[in-house]
Design a protein around this motif. Sequence first.
Motif, short mmCIF file in Angstrom:
data_model
loop_
_atom_site.label_atom_id
_atom_site.label_comp_id
_atom_site.label_asym_id
_atom_site.label_seq_id
_atom_site.Cartn_x
_atom_site.Cartn_y
_atom_site.Cartn_z
N ILE A 169 27.35 32.03 38.32
CA ILE A 169 26.29 32.98 37.96
C ILE A 169 26.22 34.10 38.98
O ILE A 169 26.10 35.28 38.64
N TRP A 170 26.33 33.74 40.27
CA TRP A 170 26.28 34.73 41.34
C TRP A 170 27.43 35.74 41.20
O TRP A 170 27.22 36.95 41.30
N ASN A 171 28.64 35.23 40.95
CA ASN A 171 29.80 36.12 40.77
C ASN A 171 29.66 36.99 39.53
O ASN A 171 30.00 38.17 39.56
N ASP A 172 29.20 36.40 38.43
CA ASP A 172 29.01 37.19 37.20
C ASP A 172 27.95 38.26 37.40
O ASP A 172 28.10 39.39 36.92
N PHE A 173 26.87 37.92 38.10
CA PHE A 173 25.82 38.90 38.35
C PHE A 173 26.34 40.02 39.24
O PHE A 173 26.04 41.19 39.02
N LYS A 174 27.14 39.67 40.26
CA LYS A 174 27.72 40.69 41.13
C LYS A 174 28.65 41.62 40.35
O LYS A 174 28.65 42.83 40.57
N SER A 175 29.44 41.05 39.43
CA SER A 175 30.33 41.91 38.65
C SER A 175 29.55 42.75 37.65
O SER A 175 29.94 43.87 37.34
N GLY A 234 30.44 43.34 43.01
CA GLY A 234 31.47 42.33 43.25
C GLY A 234 32.85 42.74 42.82
O GLY A 234 33.75 41.93 42.78
N GLN A 235 33.04 44.02 42.49
CA GLN A 235 34.37 44.43 42.04
C GLN A 235 35.34 44.34 43.19
O GLN A 235 35.06 44.75 44.30
N GLY A 236 36.50 43.75 42.90
CA GLY A 236 37.51 43.56 43.92
C GLY A 236 37.42 42.19 44.59
O GLY A 236 38.38 41.71 45.11
N GLN A 237 36.24 41.57 44.56
CA GLN A 237 36.07 40.26 45.16
C GLN A 237 36.84 39.20 44.38
O GLN A 237 37.46 38.34 44.97
N THR A 238 36.78 39.26 43.05
CA THR A 238 37.41 38.21 42.27
C THR A 238 38.92 38.25 42.39
O THR A 238 39.56 37.23 42.37
N SER A 239 39.50 39.45 42.53
CA SER A 239 40.95 39.53 42.65
C SER A 239 41.42 38.92 43.96
O SER A 239 42.49 38.35 44.03
N LYS A 240 40.61 38.99 45.03
CA LYS A 240 40.97 38.37 46.30
C LYS A 240 40.93 36.86 46.18
O LYS A 240 41.74 36.17 46.74
N MET A 241 39.95 36.35 45.45
CA MET A 241 39.81 34.91 45.29
C MET A 241 40.95 34.34 44.47
O MET A 241 41.44 33.26 44.74
#
Length: 169
Positions: free
Chosen positions: A149-155, A160-167
């Motif tokens: 939920i936290w990641n979806d809210f950030k996106s 949160g753009q760019g965070q998910t690609s690092k993960m």
Amino acid sequence: MHAIKRWADRILATTCIVLCGLLVVAVTWQVIGRFFFNASGAVSEELAKIMFVWAVLLGAALLFGEKGHMAIELGLDMMSARNQTIFQIIISLLILGFVTSILLIGGIDAVDRTMRQTNAAIPFIKTGQIYLALPLSGAFSVFYCVYNIWNDFKSLTGTGQGQTSKMEG
């Protein structure tokens, strides 16, 4: 939060691998006992059942953390990316309620109610210790749900753009 997720992933993955390995040993011992000695021990059979349940519940929590769980995405492709994210947050909130009430709270209640009962095949193991897999799976699932939920809210908010690609990499 990403470091905590990686730590939780490692714990669950290692535990599931160890449980699966021990399960193979227990089942192999069962087969050898039945084939060569015409008898199999009740202890190894009960341990195999317990390890299977633990591996399934903890593996389900791990799979949930990887967003690898089953999802029905009928009509989701017709939504915009923003609406898909909003829809995902709503679904995650519903799942959070279910996991919290059934696995975590219900699991704690089941453990509490059965902690004084002994297992028939393995008297040194309490039934509550076996049921401990429920609240553990629930706690990990709650964490993963809050993390998602936290990641979806950030996106959704664009922070949160760019965070998910690092993960992912």
